[in-house]
Design an enzyme around this catalytic site. Structure first.
Site, PDB file in Angstrom:
ATOM      1  N   ASP A  65       2.613   1.589  -0.632  1.00  0.00           N
ATOM      2  CA  ASP A  65       1.989   2.564   0.302  1.00  0.00           C
ATOM      3  C   ASP A  65       2.709   3.714   0.680  1.00  0.00           C
ATOM      4  OD1 ASP A  65       4.040   1.018   1.603  1.00  0.00           O
ATOM      5  OD2 ASP A  65       3.529   1.261   3.654  1.00  0.00           O
ATOM      6  N   GLU A  76       4.760  -1.582   3.442  1.00  0.00           N
ATOM      7  CA  GLU A  76       6.041  -1.554   3.960  1.00  0.00           C
ATOM      8  C   GLU A  76       6.275  -0.584   4.860  1.00  0.00           C
ATOM      9  OE1 GLU A  76      10.153  -0.217   4.441  1.00  0.00           O
ATOM     10  OE2 GLU A  76       8.812   1.032   3.389  1.00  0.00           O
TER      11      GLU A  76
END
Length: 391
Positions: free
Chosen positions: A80, A139
């Protein structure tokens, strides 16, 4: 310990490695929104003939099955991006998405793991065991690893290894020290309720702004006066919302902050002290307090055997001079969720190079990666898997 064919393959695939990283960088997606990234990873693995399955809502779990029986080692990369505006507008691969940017190196992590997978797949018949590939979403919001574990990422995995590009270390260096690496990271919210009223008549009110300010000034003594100074801990108030108008005494105040530490007992203590301080400060002024404490990531504590294997592998692959011993950081990392399922370690691969302007802090709009570090990371992924399975 070092497989010569893996080293040769990584070198041969270096141009593709850089190309992959630039593609990911230019097309950032936020936490649990990594749909295009997930689709691309799946397509890449499919071309290699590596079995995989998508996870929900995003993410990929894949397995390279070795030609010989053995254990299973897991390799993880996060996917991400962040809500950060890219300031490196002149880069040919700058973010195409306004307000979104890979400002923490996850683009590099994905590219390195894909090329590592390609190199390992080339010699899979020689592998005495299996390699689990974990492409993890979210994350940055400390939620993705838990989701991946629940969906089977660690099923049958005997050891797990992860890498983070690190701009504070020189390009090509590697740090993986046994023991604490990343701190636990928690979020707290404190809500104070007083009694509002006219700014000209404070005697009829209980000023939530004064209560909240007193709390912010006093709560730092939780760490400075109640925690063993030999135990690292950080308590930060990052946000305070109070009041509605310049001449109205505030009835409500909301404070948000974070707690970072390595020791579970210290974590429990600070959580308890936060509630006590909030209640006592509120009581002094006749207000009330409500505390919400949300536990985020666990501390990343590198397994000694795994961390030493990383050091040995890196020294054998790149020379003993690449090894560094970076101090633990109070930053958080949800890689800890995997290490609750199996022993493992988390390495930092240096990418800082002032000559290429890649020394900027993570999460900064000018953050960038020295692409010479990509081959180091990709090979470390693959060589660690080879070394662990051949122990």
């Amino acid at each position: 310990m070092i497989h010569a064919k893996i080293k040769e393959a990584i070198q041969a695939y270096n141009d593709e490695l850089v190309e992959l990283r630039r593609k990911f960088h230019s097309e950032p997606e936020l936490s649990f929104e990594e749909y295009k990234t997930t689709a691309f990873v799946c397509g890449y693995l499919e071309k290699l003939g590596i079995s995989y399955r998508k996870t929900e809502p995003t993410g990929v779990i894949a397995t390279i099955e070795g030609g010989k029986q053995g254990k299973t080692v897991g390799l993880r990369a996060d996917m991400d991006a962040l809500t950060v505006e890219e300031l490196n507008k002149d880069l040919p691969y700058a973010s195409k998405e306004e307000g979104k940017m890979h400002a923490c190196g996850h683009d590099a992590h994905m590219a390195m793991l894909l090329i590592a997978a390609k190199a390992l797949n080339d010699c899979k018949e020689e592998l005495p065991g299996n390699v689990r590939l974990i492409f993890q979403p979210a994350e940055e919001v400390a939620a993705g690893a838990k989701v991946m574990v629940k969906q089977g990422a660690m099923d049958g995995v005997d050891n797990v290894f992860g890498i983070h590009i690190w701009s504070q270390l020189p390009t090509g260096t590697v740090s993986c020290t046994p023991g604490p690496s990343f701190a636990s990271a928690d979020l707290f919210t404190v809500m104070f309720k007083g009694r509002g009223g006219h700014g000209a008549m404070p005697q009829a009110c209980i000023d939530a702004a004064v209560v909240a300010s007193s709390f912010v000034m006093n709560v730092q003594s939780v760490v400075s006066r109640t925690v063993d100074p030999l135990q690292p801990a950080v308590l930060t108030v990052g946000k305070m919302v109070v009041g509605t108008r310049f001449n109205v005494i505030a009835e409500n105040a909301v404070i948000e902050g974070t707690v970072r530490c390595f020791d579970p007992a210290v974590r429990d203590h600070i959580e308890q002290q936060l509630s006590q301080y909030a209640e006592q400060v509120a009581a002094v002024y006749g207000a009330t307090a409500k505390v919400e404490y949300k536990r985020g990531t666990q501390a990343v504590i590198n397994d000694e055997d795994s961390a030493k294997l990383v050091q040995q592998t890196a020294a054998a692959a790149f020379g003993a001079g690449v090894i560094r011993h970076e101090k633990p950081t109070m930053g958080g990392e949800d890689f800890s969720e995997y290490m609750m399922e199996a022993p493992g370690s988390f390495a930092l691969v240096g990418s800082g190079n002032p000559e290429k302007d890649t020394q900027w802090a993570h999460h900064h709009g000018k953050f960038n990666v020295d692409e010479d570090a990509l081959a180091t990371g990709a090979e470390l992924y693959a060589q660690y898997a080879w070394a662990y399975l051949n122990k």
